[in-house]
Design a protein around this motif. Structure first.
Motif, PDB file in Angstrom:
ATOM      1  N   SER A 175       0.842  -1.134  -0.035  1.00 51.72           N
ATOM      2  CA  SER A 175       0.232  -0.086  -0.159  1.00 51.72           C
ATOM      3  C   SER A 175       0.849   1.242  -0.029  1.00 51.72           C
ATOM      4  O   SER A 175       0.622   2.314  -0.629  1.00 51.72           O
ATOM      5  CB  SER A 175      -0.920   0.020   1.027  1.00 51.72           C
ATOM      6  N   VAL A 176       2.063   1.145   0.532  1.00 50.78           N
ATOM      7  CA  VAL A 176       2.932   2.441   0.588  1.00 50.78           C
ATOM      8  C   VAL A 176       3.480   2.694  -0.994  1.00 50.78           C
ATOM      9  O   VAL A 176       3.340   3.644  -1.352  1.00 50.78           O
ATOM     10  CB  VAL A 176       4.048   1.927   1.501  1.00 50.78           C
ATOM     11  N   LEU A 177       3.835   1.336  -1.570  1.00 46.71           N
ATOM     12  CA  LEU A 177       4.196   1.528  -2.887  1.00 46.71           C
ATOM     13  C   LEU A 177       3.192   2.168  -3.942  1.00 46.71           C
ATOM     14  O   LEU A 177       3.593   3.272  -4.691  1.00 46.71           O
ATOM     15  CB  LEU A 177       4.827   0.328  -3.361  1.00 46.71           C
ATOM     16  N   ARG A 178       1.795   1.841  -3.519  1.00 45.53           N
ATOM     17  CA  ARG A 178       0.779   2.339  -4.442  1.00 45.53           C
ATOM     18  C   ARG A 178       0.716   3.689  -4.267  1.00 45.53           C
ATOM     19  O   ARG A 178       0.331   4.389  -5.099  1.00 45.53           O
ATOM     20  CB  ARG A 178      -0.434   1.562  -3.865  1.00 45.53           C
ATOM     21  N   MET A 179       1.215   4.432  -3.328  1.00 43.60           N
ATOM     22  CA  MET A 179       0.961   5.989  -3.051  1.00 43.60           C
ATOM     23  C   MET A 179       2.174   6.539  -3.575  1.00 43.60           C
ATOM     24  O   MET A 179       2.062   7.743  -3.781  1.00 43.60           O
ATOM     25  CB  MET A 179       0.899   6.050  -1.490  1.00 43.60           C
ATOM     26  N   THR A 180       3.090   5.807  -4.102  1.00 45.23           N
ATOM     27  CA  THR A 180       4.389   6.628  -4.651  1.00 45.23           C
ATOM     28  C   THR A 180       3.812   7.162  -5.961  1.00 45.23           C
ATOM     29  O   THR A 180       2.960   6.817  -6.617  1.00 45.23           O
ATOM     30  CB  THR A 180       5.527   5.702  -4.877  1.00 45.23           C
ATOM     31  N   PRO A 181       4.701   8.238  -6.577  1.00 47.37           N
ATOM     32  CA  PRO A 181       4.623   8.671  -8.063  1.00 47.37           C
ATOM     33  C   PRO A 181       4.515   7.420  -8.835  1.00 47.37           C
ATOM     34  O   PRO A 181       3.534   7.379  -9.928  1.00 47.37           O
ATOM     35  CB  PRO A 181       5.510   9.517  -8.398  1.00 47.37           C
ATOM     36  N   ALA A 182       5.407   6.516  -8.681  1.00 52.12           N
ATOM     37  CA  ALA A 182       5.611   5.252  -9.672  1.00 52.12           C
ATOM     38  C   ALA A 182       4.391   4.574  -9.595  1.00 52.12           C
ATOM     39  O   ALA A 182       3.630   4.183 -10.595  1.00 52.12           O
ATOM     40  CB  ALA A 182       6.754   4.344  -9.373  1.00 52.12           C
ATOM     41  N   GLY A 183       3.552   4.338  -8.469  1.00 51.63           N
ATOM     42  CA  GLY A 183       2.608   3.434  -8.056  1.00 51.63           C
ATOM     43  C   GLY A 183       1.108   4.311  -8.895  1.00 51.63           C
ATOM     44  O   GLY A 183       0.569   3.488  -9.423  1.00 51.63           O
ATOM     45  N   ARG A 184       1.166   5.676  -8.630  1.00 51.13           N
ATOM     46  CA  ARG A 184       0.282   6.205  -9.437  1.00 51.13           C
ATOM     47  C   ARG A 184       0.192   6.267 -10.845  1.00 51.13           C
ATOM     48  O   ARG A 184      -0.798   6.264 -11.411  1.00 51.13           O
ATOM     49  CB  ARG A 184       0.149   7.734  -8.888  1.00 51.13           C
ATOM     50  N   ASP A 188      -6.065   7.522 -10.448  1.00 52.63           N
ATOM     51  CA  ASP A 188      -5.373   8.137  -9.139  1.00 52.63           C
ATOM     52  C   ASP A 188      -6.617   8.450  -7.973  1.00 52.63           C
ATOM     53  O   ASP A 188      -7.884   8.190  -8.595  1.00 52.63           O
ATOM     54  CB  ASP A 188      -4.999   9.557  -9.781  1.00 52.63           C
TER      55      ASP A 188
END
Ligand SMILES: C[S@@+](CC[C@H](N)C(=O)[O-])C[C@H]1O[C@@H](n2cnc3c(N)ncnc32)[C@H](O)[C@@H]1O
Length: 360
Positions: A3-12, A100
């Motif tokens: 879930s942390v990764l999903r919030m990074t610019p790359a995740g978005r 997003d």
């Protein structure tokens, strides 16, 4: 971790690409709204803080402004399903790309009345519907602002009763108005069967408005017993109304301090008392009045009723009750009720004068 990764610019960016490639048909506006943080209660006219999450599940960019803007909308709904006041709209914090999401903090003004409300949230996009996002409906009991709550102990302790006995117990503009109200209440009681020989129990007597009204009216065969949770008020009433058949004693929240042998009384009165007590206290006080009333005894009490509450709403500053609920509880402690006066009050509420007669 995921879930942390999903919030990074790359995740978005990854989500954006996925929704662009595999989202719903291009013209469709699909999204999701969820309430992340809601207040447990709200106050009349006071803003409460909400956090609402919106997710763009479509292949289109969601603008935050302009004709096609996507926004969240909150509506107060009454317990009977009606809209209450205009909707609140809150803009997106930024343009939302496909895939997003964003959390929107919204300060929602409380509705104009107390009661059991729900706040219904949905997504709007001008005239176009956002699919896949049913309204989120959150129950919110609404009470009066804390600042308007009353602690009668503190009120009486800090008042100069010799100068202000009439002022502390009601919304009177002058001593003359207080005295006129006392005389009008006595007239109403006479219409309901009060005679000079009546034995009267005044629960929540305050500084003795009805002692004032009855001092020159009751005969020596009659009696007036007054009680109040305010010790200072009782001390003031004792030194002011000195006839031997006028008795005052401090009471407790749900206990009247007179023994059964002080009765039976013909009439128990609660004037502007159930407008300041919680319903369970009011009903226990009614049961106390019944204990001390004779078999043909009567209670006269005023209450503020509202259809916006399931049972009751408010605080000691002002309590409003659901009429049907209150009368059912009075029935459970042995009283039948008849409304003998109706007075306009505030939006969504009215004030009733009720006569309760013993049913058993
Ligand atoms: C608005 S004042 C009305 C006083 C008086 N009945 C009159 O009309 O002038 C409300 C009164 O109820 C008293 N009161 C509140 N809760 C009470 C309770 N549980 N038992 C007895 N008195 C109570 C308060 O201390 C206060 O004096």
């Amino acid at each position: 971790m995921l879930s942390v990764l999903r919030m990074t610019p790359a995740g978005r960016l990854a989500r954006h690409v996925r929704w662009c490639l595999a989202g719903p048909p291009r013209g469709e506006l699909t999204g999701r709204l969820s309430v992340r943080s809601a207040p447990p209660t709200a106050e009349v006219g006071v803003a409460s803080d909400w956090v609402v999450r919106v997710e763009n599940h479509s292949r289109r960019v969601w603008p935050r402004a302009g004709a096609g803007r996507v926004a969240v909308r909150g509506r107060w709904i009454t317990r009977n399903g009606g809209d209450y006041g205009g909707p609140i709209e809150a803009a997106l914090p930024r343009t939302l790309l496909p895939g997003d999401w964003a959390d929107i903090r919204v300060a929602v003004p409380g509705p104009a009345a107390v009661g059991d409300f729900t706040l219904a949230w949905d997504l709007t996009a001008g005239s176009q519907a956002v699919t896949g996002s049913p309204a989120e409906v959150i129950p919110v009991p609404v009470t009066f602002p804390r600042a308007t709550d009353i602690d009668y102990h503190r009120v009486f302790r800090s008042a100069d009763l010799d100068a202000n006995s009439w002022w502390v117990v009601g919304a009177y503009h002058s001593r003359e108005e207080y005295e006129r109200s006392a005389a009008a209440r006595r007239g109403m009681l006479v219409e309901q069967g009060l005679t000079p020989d009546s034995r009267v129990l005044d629960i929540g007597c305050g500084t003795g408005q009805m002692a004032l009204a009855l001092e020159g009216y009751l005969s020596d065969r009659g009696a007036y017993y007054g009680t109040d949770i305010g010790r200072e008020a009782i001390e003031f009433a004792r030194r002011t109304y000195r006839r031997p058949n006028f008795v005052f004693a401090p009471g407790e929240m749900t206990r009247v301090p007179f023994p059964d042998s002080a009765g039976p009384f013909d009439l128990a009165i609660f004037f502007s008392v159930f407008t300041h007590t919680f319903t369970d206290e009011s009903v226990l006080l009614l049961a106390e009045a019944r204990r001390l009333l004779g078999p043909r005894g009567t209670v006269i009490a005023d209450v503020i009723v509202t259809d916006l509450a399931d049972r009751a709403a408010g605080h000691r500053g002002e309590m409003r009750v659901n009429r049907g609920h209150f009368l059912r509880l009075a029935g459970a402690v042995g009283f039948g009720a008849k409304v003998i006066g109706t007075f306009p009050w505030a939006a969504g509420a009215e004030r009733l004068m009720i006569r309760f007669d013993r049913t058993r």
